[in-house]
Scaffold this motif. Structure first.
Motif, PDB file in Angstrom:
ATOM      1  N   GLY A 245       0.814  -1.206   0.000  1.00  0.00           N
ATOM      2  CA  GLY A 245       0.000   0.000   0.000  1.00  0.00           C
ATOM      3  C   GLY A 245       0.851   1.260   0.000  1.00  0.00           C
ATOM      4  N   ASP A 246       0.173   2.395  -0.078  1.00  0.00           N
ATOM      5  CA  ASP A 246       0.855   3.683  -0.192  1.00  0.00           C
ATOM      6  C   ASP A 246       1.853   3.933   0.939  1.00  0.00           C
ATOM      7  OD1 ASP A 246      -0.618   4.350  -2.468  1.00  0.00           O
ATOM      8  OD2 ASP A 246      -2.182   5.363  -1.327  1.00  0.00           O
ATOM      9  N   MET A 247       1.463   3.586   2.173  1.00  0.00           N
ATOM     10  CA  MET A 247       2.321   3.924   3.313  1.00  0.00           C
ATOM     11  C   MET A 247       3.606   3.111   3.328  1.00  0.00           C
ATOM     12  SD  MET A 247      -0.268   4.790   6.431  1.00  0.00           S
ATOM     13  CE  MET A 247      -1.571   6.015   6.213  1.00  0.00           C
ATOM     14  N   MET A 248       3.558   1.842   2.918  1.00  0.00           N
ATOM     15  CA  MET A 248       4.784   1.067   2.831  1.00  0.00           C
ATOM     16  C   MET A 248       5.661   1.584   1.699  1.00  0.00           C
ATOM     17  SD  MET A 248       6.768  -1.216   4.066  1.00  0.00           S
ATOM     18  CE  MET A 248       5.815  -2.233   5.203  1.00  0.00           C
ATOM     19  N   GLU A 249       5.033   2.070   0.636  1.00  0.00           N
ATOM     20  CA  GLU A 249       5.821   2.685  -0.430  1.00  0.00           C
ATOM     21  C   GLU A 249       6.627   3.857   0.116  1.00  0.00           C
ATOM     22  OE1 GLU A 249       4.930   5.366  -4.343  1.00  0.00           O
ATOM     23  OE2 GLU A 249       3.837   3.483  -4.210  1.00  0.00           O
ATOM     24  N   VAL A 250       5.986   4.668   0.948  1.00  0.00           N
ATOM     25  CA  VAL A 250       6.671   5.819   1.530  1.00  0.00           C
ATOM     26  C   VAL A 250       7.737   5.367   2.527  1.00  0.00           C
ATOM     27  CG1 VAL A 250       6.383   7.879   2.945  1.00  0.00           C
ATOM     28  CG2 VAL A 250       4.707   7.346   1.174  1.00  0.00           C
ATOM     29  N   LEU A 251       7.382   4.482   3.447  1.00  0.00           N
ATOM     30  CA  LEU A 251       8.341   4.015   4.450  1.00  0.00           C
ATOM     31  C   LEU A 251       9.572   3.406   3.803  1.00  0.00           C
ATOM     32  CD1 LEU A 251       5.820   2.348   6.939  1.00  0.00           C
ATOM     33  CD2 LEU A 251       7.230   4.359   7.432  1.00  0.00           C
ATOM     34  N   SER A 252       9.370   2.688   2.688  1.00  0.00           N
ATOM     35  CA  SER A 252      10.490   2.026   2.005  1.00  0.00           C
ATOM     36  C   SER A 252      11.211   2.954   1.040  1.00  0.00           C
ATOM     37  CB  SER A 252       9.980   0.799   1.236  1.00  0.00           C
ATOM     38  OG  SER A 252       9.203   1.185   0.107  1.00  0.00           O
ATOM     39  N   ASN A 253      10.804   4.230   1.006  1.00  0.00           N
ATOM     40  CA  ASN A 253      11.377   5.204   0.077  1.00  0.00           C
ATOM     41  C   ASN A 253      11.268   4.737  -1.372  1.00  0.00           C
ATOM     42  OD1 ASN A 253      12.615   7.717  -0.480  1.00  0.00           O
ATOM     43  ND2 ASN A 253      14.608   6.726  -0.726  1.00  0.00           N
ATOM     44  N   GLY A 254      10.150   4.085  -1.695  1.00  0.00           N
ATOM     45  CA  GLY A 254       9.905   3.666  -3.070  1.00  0.00           C
ATOM     46  C   GLY A 254      10.544   2.361  -3.461  1.00  0.00           C
ATOM     47  N   ALA A 255      11.200   1.669  -2.510  1.00  0.00           N
ATOM     48  CA  ALA A 255      11.746   0.343  -2.842  1.00  0.00           C
ATOM     49  C   ALA A 255      10.604  -0.616  -3.180  1.00  0.00           C
ATOM     50  CB  ALA A 255      12.568  -0.194  -1.674  1.00  0.00           C
ATOM     51  N   PHE A 256       9.508  -0.511  -2.446  1.00  0.00           N
ATOM     52  CA  PHE A 256       8.282  -1.250  -2.740  1.00  0.00           C
ATOM     53  C   PHE A 256       7.251  -0.239  -3.238  1.00  0.00           C
ATOM     54  CE2 PHE A 256       9.508  -3.910   1.218  1.00  0.00           C
ATOM     55  CZ  PHE A 256      10.445  -4.626   0.490  1.00  0.00           C
ATOM     56  N   VAL A 257       6.615  -0.532  -4.344  1.00  0.00           N
ATOM     57  CA  VAL A 257       5.660   0.399  -4.945  1.00  0.00           C
ATOM     58  C   VAL A 257       4.271  -0.227  -4.941  1.00  0.00           C
ATOM     59  CG1 VAL A 257       5.024   1.651  -7.053  1.00  0.00           C
ATOM     60  CG2 VAL A 257       7.431   1.489  -6.370  1.00  0.00           C
ATOM     61  N   ALA A 258       3.281   0.531  -4.493  1.00  0.00           N
ATOM     62  CA  ALA A 258       1.899   0.054  -4.470  1.00  0.00           C
ATOM     63  C   ALA A 258       1.392  -0.163  -5.895  1.00  0.00           C
ATOM     64  CB  ALA A 258       1.006   1.048  -3.736  1.00  0.00           C
ATOM     65  N   THR A 259       0.599  -1.201  -6.061  1.00  0.00           N
ATOM     66  CA  THR A 259       0.100  -1.607  -7.376  1.00  0.00           C
ATOM     67  C   THR A 259      -1.384  -1.296  -7.509  1.00  0.00           C
ATOM     68  OG1 THR A 259       1.683  -3.432  -7.349  1.00  0.00           O
ATOM     69  CG2 THR A 259      -0.063  -3.544  -8.991  1.00  0.00           C
ATOM     70  N   SER A 260      -1.765  -0.665  -8.625  1.00  0.00           N
ATOM     71  CA  SER A 260      -3.182  -0.433  -8.894  1.00  0.00           C
ATOM     72  C   SER A 260      -3.894  -1.764  -9.089  1.00  0.00           C
ATOM     73  CB  SER A 260      -3.343   0.428 -10.146  1.00  0.00           C
ATOM     74  OG  SER A 260      -2.867   1.735  -9.931  1.00  0.00           O
ATOM     75  N   HIS A 261      -5.107  -1.852  -8.569  1.00  0.00           N
ATOM     76  CA  HIS A 261      -5.911  -3.064  -8.727  1.00  0.00           C
ATOM     77  C   HIS A 261      -7.382  -2.688  -8.750  1.00  0.00           C
ATOM     78  CE1 HIS A 261      -5.111  -2.376  -4.425  1.00  0.00           C
ATOM     79  NE2 HIS A 261      -6.267  -2.985  -4.148  1.00  0.00           N
ATOM     80  N   ARG A 262      -8.214  -3.608  -9.201  1.00  0.00           N
ATOM     81  CA  ARG A 262      -9.637  -3.354  -9.328  1.00  0.00           C
ATOM     82  C   ARG A 262     -10.394  -4.674  -9.273  1.00  0.00           C
ATOM     83  NH1 ARG A 262      -9.741  -1.821 -15.868  1.00  0.00           N
ATOM     84  NH2 ARG A 262      -9.505  -3.974 -16.618  1.00  0.00           N
ATOM     85  N   VAL A 263     -11.690  -4.598  -9.049  1.00  0.00           N
ATOM     86  CA  VAL A 263     -12.574  -5.755  -9.172  1.00  0.00           C
ATOM     87  C   VAL A 263     -13.585  -5.419 -10.254  1.00  0.00           C
ATOM     88  CG1 VAL A 263     -14.297  -7.220  -8.046  1.00  0.00           C
ATOM     89  CG2 VAL A 263     -12.274  -6.474  -6.778  1.00  0.00           C
ATOM     90  N   ARG A 264     -13.592  -6.185 -11.321  1.00  0.00           N
ATOM     91  CA  ARG A 264     -14.512  -5.938 -12.414  1.00  0.00           C
ATOM     92  C   ARG A 264     -15.875  -6.567 -12.104  1.00  0.00           C
ATOM     93  NH1 ARG A 264     -13.385  -1.761 -14.292  1.00  0.00           N
ATOM     94  NH2 ARG A 264     -14.138  -2.113 -16.390  1.00  0.00           N
ATOM     95  N   LYS A 265     -16.813  -6.450 -13.024  1.00  0.00           N
ATOM     96  CA  LYS A 265     -18.118  -7.069 -12.844  1.00  0.00           C
ATOM     97  C   LYS A 265     -17.913  -8.559 -12.559  1.00  0.00           C
ATOM     98  CE  LYS A 265     -22.365  -8.320 -15.237  1.00  0.00           C
ATOM     99  NZ  LYS A 265     -23.141  -8.282 -16.488  1.00  0.00           N
ATOM    100  N   VAL A 266     -18.415  -9.028 -11.423  1.00  0.00           N
ATOM    101  CA  VAL A 266     -18.142 -10.411 -11.016  1.00  0.00           C
ATOM    102  C   VAL A 266     -19.012 -11.390 -11.796  1.00  0.00           C
ATOM    103  CG1 VAL A 266     -17.350  -9.770  -8.723  1.00  0.00           C
ATOM    104  CG2 VAL A 266     -19.775 -10.221  -9.083  1.00  0.00           C
ATOM    105  N   ALA A 267     -18.444 -12.565 -12.072  1.00  0.00           N
ATOM    106  CA  ALA A 267     -19.151 -13.603 -12.823  1.00  0.00           C
ATOM    107  C   ALA A 267     -19.922 -14.540 -11.905  1.00  0.00           C
ATOM    108  CB  ALA A 267     -18.155 -14.406 -13.660  1.00  0.00           C
TER     109      ALA A 267
END
Length: 352
Positions: A245-267
């Motif tokens: 998540g965003d906060m770990m991205e900040v704490l790690s100084n960008g070593a770990f970057v948060a990934t965009s994700h989504r849930v589409r219309k469920v089947a």
């Protein structure tokens, strides 16, 4: 909890999520823990999303969580609205469809129930931290709290693993995790064959907190890889999904970057149980100093963990927006707007 923020794609063009057996994080031997942490860190760097096995959460607790949640959501809406989150003092309770809006005018097709750390001392209550609003529904508190406690213990183990992966002391993060505003969401995505194809279960976003422990019951989740492609996340038996998540991205100084994700219309009907793992309320979220280059300035503006979560929540939930508009509540000083945390927005050609 989620931000509509995308990230620059420093991740690989992965086609499936990496899988890491983290049982070694429970070993007595530091060498074993370090080796496992390095695998955890590599997956976080490559994808920001990964499957985790060997997590130690008993299957019986998972089964209890799913069964009790399913039974709760099968109730009539009127019964669930007796537990409406707007009746709580610390943002805990039932969330009906349409209550949340991450992008103005966009309604996610889901309902939820939110619980937190369940802090019992009234004198320590904060806007996102206090005693939960538990429904009278039989067995709900017992089953949900049992899973919450086990998942929170797992989060502490992961905090230690991420610290080792970054070359830090093993307790570099857990020293700031004692009574965190870490929220567990019980989310129900109903199946509606008549819903528009482009109507999301939840739109593209990254999570606000340090990382998320996700237990889904059906497919539907997609994550954005380094090539700007949406990748399906199928179920893996015995595994939970972890994302930065965003906060770990900040704490790690960008070593770990948060990934965009989504849930589409469920089947099919889908349940998902994310635990959003945060540091303690008053923790200042900024890069760990040893991860900055000598003399370099941080590209991140420090934020107070709890106040940032509160500000984002105030701007997302209808009942809180109304209180803001009336002057009953105020945003914390220096509060950021939605979609303004971490790196820059996802390029337009990569947006859904």
């Amino acid at each position: 909890m989620a931000s509509d923020l995308g990230k620059p794609n420093s991740h690989t063009a992965f086609k499936s999520l990496p899988l890491v057996d983290i049982s070694g994080l429970y070993a007595d031997d530091l060498t074993v823990r370090q080796h496992t942490a390095e695998q955890l860190g590599q997956a976080a760097r490559d994808a920001g999303f990964l499957y985790v096995t060997g997590h130690g959460v008993p299957q019986a607790l998972i089964d209890g969580l799913v069964t009790r949640s399913r039974a709760y959501f099968e109730q009539p809406l009127a019964a669930k609205m007796a537990d409406y989150i707007g009746l709580s003092s610390n943002h805990s309770g039932y969330v009906p469809e349409g209550e949340e809006q991450f992008v103005e005018g966009t309604v996610d097709h889901k309902e939820a129930y939110d619980v937190g750390f369940d802090l019992q001392q009234p004198e320590r209550r904060r806007p996102m931290l206090g005693a939960n609003k538990w429904p009278a529904f039989p067995g709900f508190k017992e089953d949900i709290k049992a899973y919450y406690d086990a998942a929170l213990a797992l989060s502490n183990r992961l905090f230690r693993g991420f610290a080792l992966a970054l070359g830090l002391a093993e307790d570099a993060f857990t020293r700031y995790v004692s009574t965190p505003p870490s929220q567990l969401r019980l989310i129900h995505y109903p199946y509606n064959p008549d819903a528009p194809v482009d109507r999301p279960g939840i739109g593209a976003h990254t999570d606000y907190e340090c990382f998320t422990i996700l237990l889904p019951t059906a497919p539907g989740l997609q994550v954005l890889n380094g090539a700007g492609e949406w990748i399906e996340v199928p179920l893996v038996p015995g595994a939970v999904v972890i994302n930065i998540g965003d906060m770990m991205e900040v704490l790690s100084n960008g070593a770990f970057v948060a990934t965009s994700h989504r849930v589409r219309k469920v089947a099919e009907e889908r349940y998902a149980f994310p635990l959003f793992c945060a540091c303690d309320y008053d923790t200042l979220i900024e890069p760990v100093p040893s991860l900055l280059e000598p003399g370099a300035q941080s590209r991140y503006t420090p934020v107070c963990c709890g106040e940032h979560l509160y500000a984002q929540t105030l701007q997302t939930f209808s009942y809180l927006k109304k209180r803001l508009a009336s002057g009953e509540l105020q945003l914390p000083d220096g509060a950021k707007g939605l979609s303004s945390f971490g790196y820059q927005n996802t390029p337009a050609e990569q947006r859904p």
